[in-house]
Structure formats: structure tokens, C-alpha cells
Design an enzyme around this catalytic site. Structure first.
Site, PDB file in Angstrom:
ATOM      1  N   LYS A 126      15.105   2.597  -8.384  1.00 39.82           N
ATOM      2  CA  LYS A 126      14.055   2.710  -7.161  1.00 39.82           C
ATOM      3  C   LYS A 126      14.336   4.332  -6.426  1.00 39.82           C
ATOM      4  CE  LYS A 126      11.752   0.000  -4.521  1.00 39.82           C
ATOM      5  NZ  LYS A 126      10.992  -1.144  -4.780  1.00 39.82           N
ATOM      6  N   ASP A 166       5.562   0.812  -3.899  1.00 37.42           N
ATOM      7  CA  ASP A 166       6.492  -0.016  -3.140  1.00 37.42           C
ATOM      8  C   ASP A 166       5.615   0.468  -1.681  1.00 37.42           C
ATOM      9  OD1 ASP A 166       8.831  -1.714  -2.633  1.00 37.42           O
ATOM     10  OD2 ASP A 166       9.160  -0.583  -1.119  1.00 37.42           O
TER      11      ASP A 166
HETATM   12  P1  NDP Z   1       2.656  -1.597   1.950  1.00 35.69           P
HETATM   13  O1  NDP Z   1       2.992  -0.100   2.283  1.00 35.69           O
HETATM   14  O2  NDP Z   1       1.473  -1.792   0.926  1.00 35.69           O
HETATM   15  O3  NDP Z   1       2.552  -2.566   3.135  1.00 35.69           O
HETATM   16  C1  NDP Z   1       3.695  -2.704   3.972  1.00 35.69           C
HETATM   17  C2  NDP Z   1       3.371  -3.587   5.118  1.00 35.69           C
HETATM   18  O4  NDP Z   1       4.622  -4.048   5.672  1.00 35.69           O
HETATM   19  C3  NDP Z   1       2.400  -2.795   6.105  1.00 35.69           C
HETATM   20  O5  NDP Z   1       1.742  -3.712   6.728  1.00 35.69           O
HETATM   21  C4  NDP Z   1       3.358  -2.254   7.103  1.00 35.69           C
HETATM   22  O6  NDP Z   1       2.821  -2.042   8.359  1.00 35.69           O
HETATM   23  C5  NDP Z   1       4.380  -3.378   7.102  1.00 35.69           C
HETATM   24  N1  NDP Z   1       5.839  -2.604   7.548  1.00 35.69           N
HETATM   25  C6  NDP Z   1       6.229  -1.762   7.049  1.00 35.69           C
HETATM   26  N2  NDP Z   1       7.376  -1.400   7.369  1.00 35.69           N
HETATM   27  C7  NDP Z   1       7.619  -2.280   8.436  1.00 35.69           C
HETATM   28  C8  NDP Z   1       8.536  -2.383   9.520  1.00 35.69           C
HETATM   29  N3  NDP Z   1       9.543  -1.708   9.566  1.00 35.69           N
HETATM   30  N4  NDP Z   1       8.326  -3.462  10.426  1.00 35.69           N
HETATM   31  C9  NDP Z   1       7.103  -4.035  10.452  1.00 35.69           C
HETATM   32  N5  NDP Z   1       6.254  -4.001   9.628  1.00 35.69           N
HETATM   33  C10 NDP Z   1       6.566  -2.985   8.644  1.00 35.69           C
HETATM   34  O7  NDP Z   1       3.925  -2.060   1.149  1.00 35.69           O
HETATM   35  P2  NDP Z   1       3.849  -3.306   0.222  1.00 35.69           P
HETATM   36  O8  NDP Z   1       3.182  -4.456   0.373  1.00 35.69           O
HETATM   37  O9  NDP Z   1       3.942  -2.660  -1.425  1.00 35.69           O
HETATM   38  O10 NDP Z   1       5.839  -3.664   0.350  1.00 35.69           O
HETATM   39  C11 NDP Z   1       6.018  -4.825   1.245  1.00 35.69           C
HETATM   40  C12 NDP Z   1       7.383  -5.456   0.666  1.00 35.69           C
HETATM   41  O11 NDP Z   1       7.122  -6.005  -0.448  1.00 35.69           O
HETATM   42  C13 NDP Z   1       8.368  -4.614   0.626  1.00 35.69           C
HETATM   43  O12 NDP Z   1       9.776  -4.799   1.014  1.00 35.69           O
HETATM   44  C14 NDP Z   1       8.457  -3.922  -0.668  1.00 35.69           C
HETATM   45  O13 NDP Z   1       9.824  -3.834  -1.264  1.00 35.69           O
HETATM   46  C15 NDP Z   1       7.997  -5.331  -1.401  1.00 35.69           C
HETATM   47  N6  NDP Z   1       7.728  -5.330  -2.647  1.00 35.69           N
HETATM   48  C16 NDP Z   1       6.521  -4.617  -3.207  1.00 35.69           C
HETATM   49  C17 NDP Z   1       6.333  -4.624  -4.383  1.00 35.69           C
HETATM   50  C18 NDP Z   1       4.849  -4.129  -4.730  1.00 35.69           C
HETATM   51  O14 NDP Z   1       4.432  -4.545  -6.227  1.00 35.69           O
HETATM   52  N7  NDP Z   1       4.051  -3.352  -4.025  1.00 35.69           N
HETATM   53  C19 NDP Z   1       7.015  -5.543  -5.384  1.00 35.69           C
HETATM   54  C20 NDP Z   1       8.255  -6.100  -5.003  1.00 35.69           C
HETATM   55  C21 NDP Z   1       8.369  -6.060  -3.595  1.00 35.69           C
HETATM   56  P3  NDP Z   1       2.525  -0.476   8.687  1.00 35.69           P
HETATM   57  O15 NDP Z   1       1.233  -0.200   8.120  1.00 35.69           O
HETATM   58  O16 NDP Z   1       2.520  -0.372  10.406  1.00 35.69           O
HETATM   59  O17 NDP Z   1       3.487   0.342   8.333  1.00 35.69           O
END
Ligand code: NDP
Length: 446
Positions: A126, A166
Site C-alpha cells: 500500500k 484508493d
Molecule cells: P474515494 O476517494 O473515491 O471516495 C472516498 C469517499 O469517502 C468520499 O466520499 C470521501 O468524502 C469519503 N471520505 C474520505 N475520508 C473521509 C473521512 N475521514 N470521513 C468521512 N468521509 C470520508 O475513495 P474510494 O471509494 O476508492 O475508497 C473508499 C474506501 O474503500 C476506502 O476505505 C478504501 O481504502 C476502500 N477500498 C477502495 C478500493 C478501490 O478499489 N478504490 C478497494 C478496496 C477498498 P470527501 O470527498 O469529502 O473526502
């Protein structure tokens, strides 16, 4: 706490001070594994648990870049190469101001077990940076990505370490990173996954994590003769994972009633249908706006500074970030009748929240199993890159569904208790561990 776990954790904490999320992730795994290792002493003698919790390599570097005003900005870049026993390091890059060594080590650690569960030959890693893409222009994001890759390129490669997206890293960032890698190495290889479809990407990769978490929920529900049809679902986040979880839940007959970002959440009791989801995708992926705009457009309630778990639902799918469900949230979810939690995000539930779900014996699918569809499809992207032959949407989706079913089966195999209750936490931890541990023993003390 089991005194053996306590003793092990005392060493982990002393060796990795201040890395709270890493301690949390290791402790959860140790609680499942220590009793299993006692019954299988070959893992104990080879000190597999101690070795698996120590990254093979940690790379930390300076990322200087010029903002649009011509001012120099400095961020910190990381890549944790955690374990390569069953394949090259594989795992995403996170760009978020909260990124630090402890968060990336927790993510890399979880990734080792998750990647093993997919059955594909991928080790765990990571990386990322404390760079905040929010409010930055496309040019600033490009200059940052180019600077980041100018150091990272010497540590990665299609057979060595293959990063992906991510939080904060989507198609735009992967494009900039790939372009710089190609320029520096003068080679067109599958060194990153999540690439655009015209230049080596796989169909379904953007959808895969959210779709996979929904397929996993479906598998869990099937064990109780139930399905997603007619279920009210609370989803957090509005990024990549949340968007496609929402799409698949709606397609399978569920009703998604919430969407959120780091400022708050919207509650749409009529459900987020296809058109409304299109609006969210355009809002988040193109205009890069805030979820509050949804409430203004569709005249629904917006809860500033709150998380969706106060809304009554049958199923909860956290898809935003770590520790987004605490003990109080978990108790409220269970009290309100939620009987299934499928984690799209990594480690979204605090240890106390996990305990609430396990005590209530609801269907609880931890992230390392439920969200493994993303990395699994990255594995399928790597296969297509090696063959230089793309598969159709249907082919990839079918393979994704089969992989999620198999991950579920592995969890059932290792997690079913005498009472018949399936503890998916134990199932995922032990199921993910065995293959990596056996490979480590076979490869000697390295
Ligand atoms: P994105 O950046 O596309 O989206 C993240 C979302 O979560 C946004 O809506 C963001 O809001 C919100 N968010 C982020 N940080 C916080 C916080 N501290 N408090 C509240 N809301 C928050 O990321 P992903 O959708 O790719 O990832 C989301 C989760 O899924 C993560 O935990 C990631 O590790 C996990 N994941 C992702 C994978 C992938 O293929 N992308 C694979 C496996 C797991 P804002 O825009 O306001 O920051």
C-alpha cells in the site's frame, strides 16, 4: 484480552510506536490467529505471525511540486511493500491529508490477507501521500503525480509491485502516474491497475469493489435464506466504492437511502435511483462538488457533520474510510433492525463496533473479505495485460462473482462455529493467512 494476544501486542506497540491504526489491524488478526496457531505449531515455530507483521520494505520519500502560483509545495510519499510470499506486492495508493505511516501499514497488512483470499497470486502492499487533491487544479494534481512517480518508479514494476487506486486516486490520477512511469522507464507494461480502458485497463475494474461488496452481502444473506430484494440500505461515502455499491444494490432490488462525504450525509427515503446516481457521479467525478448539492437538487434532508448510521436500515455498507462506525453507531444500527453489514471501506468498524455485531450475531462481512473484489479485478487486469488480450464486461463480471462466492466459501470454512454461527472475521483472517504462511515456510527464513 487473551494474555497471548496481549503479550504479542505489547511487542508490536513497542516496535511501532504511535501507529494506532496499524496496532488495531494487527490486534484483530492476532485475536483470530493466535488460537489457530496454537493448534498448528508449525506456524509458531517459524514465527510467521511475527514476520507477517513486519513490512518487507518501507519506502518514504520527498515529493516536491509547483502549485499554480509557482510556489514550491512539499509532500511526503510512501510505499509499504508488506509481503511478497505469494506474488508481487499489490495494493492501492491513497492521497489524503491524513495519510501517515501507521495508516498505510494497517492498509498494507490487511491487503496481504485480502489478496490471499482472492486466490490470485498477489502479495500485499500500500502507498500514498499526505497530498490533498481537494481544491487542486488538474494541472496541480498532474505535477504532484509526476513528482511522486519520479521517485516511486524505481521501486515498482509489473513483476515487482503493482499499485492501484484508493481514496483520492481514481482514473485521472492513475493516468498521470502511468504516463510518468512510461516516460521514465520507456516501457508500456501493466505496472498500475485501474488504467483507462483504451490503454490497458479492464472493464468492470472501476465498478469492482462496490459490486463485489454487494455480491458478498448477497452471499451472506443467502445463508439465512434471504436476499437484497426490498431491503433498505444505508451506504456511506460517495466516491468510487460507494457509487458502484449503490448501483449494484439498486440493480439487485435493494433501496439505497443515504450518500455521504466528509461534510455530512443526505437521506433520500424514496431511494437513490439510476438518474439520481448519475447526478452523484457527475457531481463527484467531474465537478468535484459536495454531497449537500444533492439535498438542494432533490429536496431531501441533509445532515451536516453526521454519518448515515442514525437512519433505520436492514443493511449497512460503509464505503468511506476507516473507523467510521463506532460502538454507539453499531448499537444503534442493531437496535434499528440492521442485520447485515458488508464493508466496502477498509476497517470501517472500530473493534468495539465489531464486537457489537458479533455479539448480536448479525451477518458481518469485514472489509478484507467483502471489499476484495477491487483487488481481485486488478488481478484480472494484470492477467489481461500479460496476455495482451482484453476480456468482455460479462467475462470479467462473471469471474468477479465467482471470486466473491469463493471468498465467502473460505470464510464459511474457517469461520463457522459449533453453534452454526459464521464468524466472518475469523473466517477471513484464518482463510487469508494459511496460504501466505505456508508459502513463507516453503521459502525459508527470508
Ligand atoms: P474515494 O476517494 O473515491 O471516495 C472516498 C469517499 O469517502 C468520499 O466520499 C470521501 O468524502 C469519503 N471520505 C474520505 N475520508 C473521509 C473521512 N475521514 N470521513 C468521512 N468521509 C470520508 O475513495 P474510494 O471509494 O476508492 O475508497 C473508499 C474506501 O474503500 C476506502 O476505505 C478504501 O481504502 C476502500 N477500498 C477502495 C478500493 C478501490 O478499489 N478504490 C478497494 C478496496 C477498498 P470527501 O470527498 O469529502 O473526502
Amino acid at each position: 484480552m487473551d494474555p497471548r494476544v496481549q503479550q504479542f501486542m505489547a511487542i508490536i506497540k513497542a516496535r511501532n510506536p504511535g501507529e494506532n491504526e496499524f496496532h488495531q489491524a494487527v490486534q484483530e488478526v492476532a485475536e483470530s490467529l493466535i488460537p489457530f496457531i496454537e493448534e498448528n505449531p508449525k506456524y509458531k515455530h517459524a514465527k510467521i505471525l511475527e514476520r507477517i507483521a513486519e513490512p518487507e520494505r518501507t519506502i518514504i520519500f520527498r515529493v516536491p511540486w509547483l502549485d499554480d502560483k509557482g510556489e514550491v509545495q512539499i509532500n511526503r510519499g510512501f510505499r509499504i511493500e508488506m509481503n511478497s510470499a505469494i506474488g508481487p506486492y499489490k495494493g492501492g495508493l491513497r492521497l489524503h491529508p491524513t495519510v501517515n505511516l501507521g495508516i498505510l501499514k494497517f492498509l498494507a497488512f490487511e491487503q496481504v490477507f485480502k489478496n490471499s483470499l482472492t486466490t490470485l497470486p498477489m502479495g500485499g502492499g500500500k502507498g500514498g501521500s499526505d497530498f490533498d487533491p481537494k481544491g487542486k487544479s488538474d494541472n496541480e494534481v498532474m505535477r504532484f503525480c509526476q513528482s511522486f512517480m519520479s521517485e516511486l518508479f524505481r521501486h515498482i514494476g509489473a513483476d515487482t509491485d503493482i499499485p492501484a487506486g484508493d481514496i483520492g486516486v481514481g482514473g485521472r490520477e492513475i493516468g498521470f502516474l502511468f504516463g510518468q512511469y512510461k516516460r521514465l522507464k520507456n516501457e508500456f507494461t501493466g505496472v498500475l491497475t485501474g488504467k483507462g480502458i483504451e490503454w490497458g485497463g479492464s472493464l468492470i475494474r472501476p465498478e469492482a469493489t462496490g459490486y463485489g461488496a454487494t455480491y458478498f452481502a448477497q452471499e451472506m444473506l443467502t445463508t439465512r435464506g434471504d436476499s437484497l430484494k426490498g431491503k433498505v440500505v444505508c451506504i456511506s461515502g460517495s466516491g468510487n466504492v460507494a457509487q458502484f455499491a449503490s448501483e449494484k444494490v439498486a440493480e439487485l432490488g435493494g433501496k439505497v437511502v443515504t450518500s455521504s462525504d466528509s461534510n455530512g450525509f443526505i437521506y433520500d427515503p424514496k431511494g437513490i435511483d439510476c438518474d439520481k446516481l448519475k447526478f452523484i457521479m457527475e457531481l463527484k467525478n467531474e465537478r468535484r462538488g459536495r454531497i449537500k448539492e444533492y439535498a438542494d437538487k432533490y429536496g431531501v434532508e441533509y445532515f451536516e457533520g453526521k454519518r448515515p448510521w442514525i437512519i433505520k436500515c436492514d443493511i449497512a455498507m460503509p464505503c468511506a474510510t476507516q473507523n467510521e462506525i463506532n460502538e454507539g453507531d453499531a448499537k444503534l444500527l442493531v437496535k434499528n433492525g440492521c442485520n447485515c453489514v458488508s464493508e466496502g471501506s477498509n476497517m470501517p468498524s472500530t473493534p468495539e463496533a465489531v464486537q457489537v455485531f458479533l455479539n448480536a450475531q448479525i451477518l458481518y462481512g469485514p472489509g478484507k473479505a467483502a471489499n476484495a473484489g477491487g483487488v481481485a479485478t486488478s488481478g484480472l487486469e494484470m492477467t489481461q495485460n500479460s496476455m495482451r488480450l482484453p476480456w468482455s464486461r460479462e467475462e470479467v463480471d462473471e469471474k468477479l462473482q465467482t471470486i466473491m462466492k469463493n471468498i465467502h466459501k473460505t470464510c464459511v470454512k474457517y469461520g463457522t462455529k459449533e453453534s452454526g454461527f459464521i464468524n466472518y472475521v475469523d473466517g477471513a483472517n484464518i482463510g487469508g493467512f494459511v496460504k501466505v504462511a505456508n508459502a513463507m515456510i516453503a521459502q525459508g527464513v527470508v
